[in-house]
Design an enzyme around this catalytic site. Structure first.
Site, mmCIF file in Angstrom:
data_model
loop_
_atom_site.group_PDB
_atom_site.id
_atom_site.type_symbol
_atom_site.label_atom_id
_atom_site.label_comp_id
_atom_site.label_asym_id
_atom_site.label_seq_id
_atom_site.Cartn_x
_atom_site.Cartn_y
_atom_site.Cartn_z
ATOM 1 N N ASP B 95 0.782 -1.259 0.064
ATOM 2 C CA ASP B 95 0.018 0.012 -0.152
ATOM 3 C C ASP B 95 0.774 1.267 0.031
ATOM 4 O O ASP B 95 1.117 1.702 1.097
ATOM 5 C CB ASP B 95 -1.033 0.032 1.239
ATOM 6 C CG ASP B 95 -2.049 0.961 0.830
ATOM 7 O OD1 ASP B 95 -2.152 1.441 -0.097
ATOM 8 O OD2 ASP B 95 -3.156 0.999 1.751
ATOM 9 N N HIS B 203 -8.333 0.519 7.403
ATOM 10 C CA HIS B 203 -8.528 1.986 6.904
ATOM 11 C C HIS B 203 -9.847 2.557 7.560
ATOM 12 O O HIS B 203 -10.691 1.889 7.649
ATOM 13 C CB HIS B 203 -8.566 1.966 5.519
ATOM 14 C CG HIS B 203 -7.080 1.730 5.014
ATOM 15 N ND1 HIS B 203 -6.865 1.467 3.499
ATOM 16 C CD2 HIS B 203 -5.922 1.874 5.433
ATOM 17 C CE1 HIS B 203 -5.657 1.312 3.108
ATOM 18 N NE2 HIS B 203 -5.095 1.413 4.363
ATOM 19 N N GLU B 206 -12.388 8.813 10.534
ATOM 20 C CA GLU B 206 -12.909 8.838 12.014
ATOM 21 C C GLU B 206 -13.107 10.507 12.289
ATOM 22 O O GLU B 206 -12.311 11.373 12.139
ATOM 23 C CB GLU B 206 -11.828 8.495 13.006
ATOM 24 C CG GLU B 206 -12.337 7.867 14.251
ATOM 25 C CD GLU B 206 -11.442 6.737 14.793
ATOM 26 O OE1 GLU B 206 -11.509 5.806 14.669
ATOM 27 O OE2 GLU B 206 -10.487 7.599 15.443
ATOM 28 N N ASN B 325 4.166 4.639 4.120
ATOM 29 C CA ASN B 325 4.932 3.470 3.238
ATOM 30 C C ASN B 325 5.558 4.392 2.079
ATOM 31 O O ASN B 325 4.920 4.258 0.957
ATOM 32 C CB ASN B 325 3.788 2.662 2.647
ATOM 33 C CG ASN B 325 3.483 1.714 3.901
ATOM 34 O OD1 ASN B 325 3.848 1.648 4.930
ATOM 35 N ND2 ASN B 325 2.316 0.848 3.488
ATOM 36 N N GLY B 374 -4.749 5.303 16.011
ATOM 37 C CA GLY B 374 -4.755 4.147 17.068
ATOM 38 C C GLY B 374 -5.572 3.142 16.707
ATOM 39 O O GLY B 374 -5.761 2.707 15.601
ATOM 40 N N SER B 380 -6.026 8.239 19.302
ATOM 41 C CA SER B 380 -5.098 8.571 18.115
ATOM 42 C C SER B 380 -4.298 9.599 18.834
ATOM 43 O O SER B 380 -4.647 10.316 19.859
ATOM 44 C CB SER B 380 -5.788 8.897 16.950
ATOM 45 O OG SER B 380 -6.305 7.899 16.516
ATOM 46 N N HIS B 399 4.402 4.834 13.440
ATOM 47 C CA HIS B 399 2.837 5.209 12.650
ATOM 48 C C HIS B 399 1.646 4.806 13.269
ATOM 49 O O HIS B 399 0.725 5.305 12.812
ATOM 50 C CB HIS B 399 3.297 4.853 11.380
ATOM 51 C CG HIS B 399 2.771 3.311 11.211
ATOM 52 N ND1 HIS B 399 3.289 2.125 11.852
ATOM 53 C CD2 HIS B 399 1.932 2.587 10.135
ATOM 54 C CE1 HIS B 399 2.602 1.037 11.461
ATOM 55 N NE2 HIS B 399 1.899 1.211 10.448
ATOM 56 N N GLY B 402 -0.245 -0.952 16.063
ATOM 57 C CA GLY B 402 0.100 -2.216 15.609
ATOM 58 C C GLY B 402 -0.766 -3.200 16.063
ATOM 59 O O GLY B 402 -1.339 -3.039 17.240
ATOM 60 N N LYS B 475 -15.548 2.650 9.291
ATOM 61 C CA LYS B 475 -14.675 1.420 8.818
ATOM 62 C C LYS B 475 -14.692 1.073 7.510
ATOM 63 O O LYS B 475 -15.704 0.997 6.773
ATOM 64 C CB LYS B 475 -14.979 0.375 9.725
ATOM 65 C CG LYS B 475 -14.548 0.268 11.143
ATOM 66 C CD LYS B 475 -13.132 0.501 11.436
ATOM 67 C CE LYS B 475 -12.465 -0.331 10.956
ATOM 68 N NZ LYS B 475 -10.871 0.041 11.283
#
Lengths: 145, 476
Positions: B95, B203, B206, B325, B374, B380, B399, B402, B475
């Site tokens: 991506d 992705h 929000e 990325n 987050g 976040s 970033h 995880g 979402k």
């Protein structure tokens, strides 16, 4: 480290951090490839919700079985992305580094399929096609979602 | 992973000394607990990246590092083209230029409150999200080429957004050096229905509230006040980027021998920067960056349209847009000498410190906004690049949070419908086309983002400016 799927069905998922490993096992490399295709479908949706209403033919060619498997999974990812399809069944033939396949499926129906995630591509991570001690063939890799 | 496999240099700096075929040491920035929770593959992958030709100074991993494809996710590595340095498709990822942008709205939480449900419904209706969604924009071939060259600048010229947005995007919204001709027909076709779409997986779009301010001065520079409502968009280069990544990963893996590159792991597939393949990838990858920038710009426009309809008093202004990325050509000081390097950031954010010449004037004192996603149930963060980040990590930071568990484990533990109800009880509205997708993205499936940003700050990469809590999440 089987995560889901059953040995009877010949496919399963295995864990990889944020992503998912797909694995197919069969009597031949071609059967292992076809079953790994089911594991790919199962990343996105429950395979039993997908009806084989239409078909698509696919072909790829690669210098070895590992890369042929990579190309096969990527061909399915591409077909799903560009045709808006999900696949329920595969027939695969492999001859001398060339793969010919038919995939049966239907267009994504978001209400019925509840597709969880799209697959971006097949990776080289844990990519492997090999014969098991019992003579069956295994084909696997991690897919990026 | 056992922290004692590393040589600890300070509380948050852990080194793998140069050994074996490593050309440079490996450096991981994290605290002991974060490392204990990491996959042992991070150690292995960091060691492998440190063995690649032309790598400069060290192979770095950020506090949110985890097992990636060749490179660890949360990996940073710089290569010198004049010393045989390489570019790696796996070191950028599928991506390409996936990233986050955050916009202020000028609204307070109280002003938003009565309209939250309506806003959520309209956003879900207007923002194409999830598997099977398609954008409303179809680009003819020449338009696609212009988009791949122009990025967000192209999008603004098409009427998607405002010219002043561009100053608040890395590269001013347009990655130079893109070569649309290096992007295959298949990649273009895969993008056909996907312009202005959010994608799926982690992705999201929000609507968030500023819940804590940690650095009032920088927060003011970023336009953030307590209880202010902001919007964050996390997505990337969609099918076009995925296809570029797929095709070049294969080609690089099959060409490594031709370039006499001995790979410790074929996932590190790469090509010399000064080679036809390396140059072709750079051209295509930069076009992929522009696709991601254009995509986030279009989504911003759609979001503004929704707000104009539901809350016309809102004014959505872009704070900043970061990509995590990428491989970018940058000038860095190494051993007191300025050098032109190609910096891979795989799941890592550029984090320029105060005074950096590439920063917009508004951020010269504060440093670059670093936007950390987050999970939909937690928080976040907005960070700011620190002056020390240049020497620590080629000006890079973490970033995101995880994942802490697999998607399958998450679906076994949670049901999407229950999660949506539970989050609604906590004042968080979730809208999605897939319950299973929601379950896979359960907040509990993610690590604690707060621990990651604390470590990033302690390590001198980026400091906390504000914490954001979710109000509405669309979402993907």
């Amino acid at each position: 480290m089987s995560d889901s799927g059953t040995v009877d069905a010949g496919w399963e998922h295995f864990q990889h951090g944020a992503d998912i490993g797909i694995r197919g096992v069969g009597a031949t490399p071609a059967e292992a490839f076809a079953r790994a295709g089911m594991a790919l479908t199962a990343v996105i949706t429950r395979p039993e919700t997908v009806q084989p209403r239409q078909s698509l033919t696919l072909a790829c060619q690669a210098p070895d079985l590992d890369f042929l498997f990579l190309d096969w999974i990527n061909a399915l990812v591409y077909a799903m992305a560009t045709e808006g399809l999900l696949f329920a069944r595969y027939e695969v033939a492999i001859d001398n580094g060339r793969l010919q396949a038919t995939a049966w499926g239907e267009p994504v129906d978001r209400a019925r399929h509840q597709p969880a995630v799209e697959v971006k591509g097949a990776t080289l991570t844990t990519l492997e096609v090999r014969q098991l001690a019992d003579g069956r063939w295994l084909a696997q890799c991690v897919v990026d979602v | 992973m056992d922290p004692d496999r590393f040589t600890q240099l300070d509380a948050t700096t852990w080194q793998i000394p140069q050994q074996g075929n490593m050309r440079v040491p490996g450096i991981l920035y994290a605290d002991r607990q974060l490392i204990s929770d990491m996959d042992a593959k991070v150690w292995e992958q960091l060691t492998n990246v440190a063995a690649l030709p032309g790598i400069v100074q060290a192979a770095y991993a950020m506090p949110d590092a985890h097992w990636g494809y060749g490179f660890p996710i949360g990996g940073v590595a710089a290569f010198d083209p004049d010393q045989g340095g390489v570019v790696s498709a796996g070191g950028v990822g599928f991506d390409i230029s996936c990233g986050v942008r955050t916009l202020t709205t000028g609204l307070s939480v109280d002003e938003l409150q009565p309209h939250r449900e309506t806003l959520a419904d309209f956003l879900l209706y207007r923002i194409p999200a999830g598997v099977g969604s398609t954008g409303r924009i179809r680009l003819k071939d020449a338009e696609m080429t212009a988009m791949l060259e122009g990025g967000a600048d192209w999008a603004v010229r098409q009427g998607y957004g405002r010219r002043e947005d561009l100053e608040r995007i890395e590269e001013h919204g347009r990655m130079a050096g893109a070569v649309p001709e290096a992007v295959s027909e298949r990649a273009r076709k895969r993008q056909r229905d996907e312009m202005g779409t959010l994608g799926s997986g982690n992705h999201y779009l929000e609507v968030q509230a500023v819940s804590e301010i940690h650095d009032p001065e920088a927060a003011t520079a970023f336009g953030l006040q307590p209880d202010a409502v902001v919007v964050s968009i996390h997505c990337g280069s969609r099918g076009l980027g995925h296809q570029i990544g797929t095709e070049f990963l294969r080609e690089m893996a099959l060409s490594a021998q031709q370039y006499h590159i001995s790979l410790p792991d074929r996932e590190l597939a790469c090509a010399p920067l000064n080679s036809p393949l390396g140059e072709r990838y750079l051209g295509a990858m930069r076009a992929g960056i522009n696709c991601a920038l254009a995509n986030r710009q279009i989504l911003t426009h759609l979001t503004r349209e929704v707000f104009a309809h539901v809350l016309p008093e809102a004014d959505l202004q872009l704070i900043y847009d970061v990509s995590h990325n990428t491989c970018k050509e940058e000038t860095h000081t190494v051993g007191g000498e300025k050098r032109r390097l190609f910096v891979h950031r795989k799941g890592a954010t550029r984090a320029l410190g105060p005074g950096h010449p590439d920063l917009p004037e508004a951020f010269l004192d504060s440093g670059q906004p670093v936007l950390i996603g987050g999970s939909m149930g937690t928080a976040s963060y907005v960070l700011a690049g620190m002056a020390t980040s240049e020497g620590k990590s080629f000006a890079s930071a973490c970033h995101g949070a995880g994942r802490a568990m697999s998607r399958h484990q998450a679906t076994k533990r949670w049901r999407g419908e229950d999660l949506i109800d539970e989050l609604a009880g906590r004042g968080i509205i979730i809208r999605s086309h897939s319950y299973r997708g929601v379950a896979e993205e359960a907040p509990g499936a993610y690590k604690d983002v707060s621990a990651v940003v604390e470590a990033a700050e302690q390590a001198g990469l980026a400091r906390k400016v504000a914490r954001l809590r979710p109000l509405v999440c669309i979402k993907g």
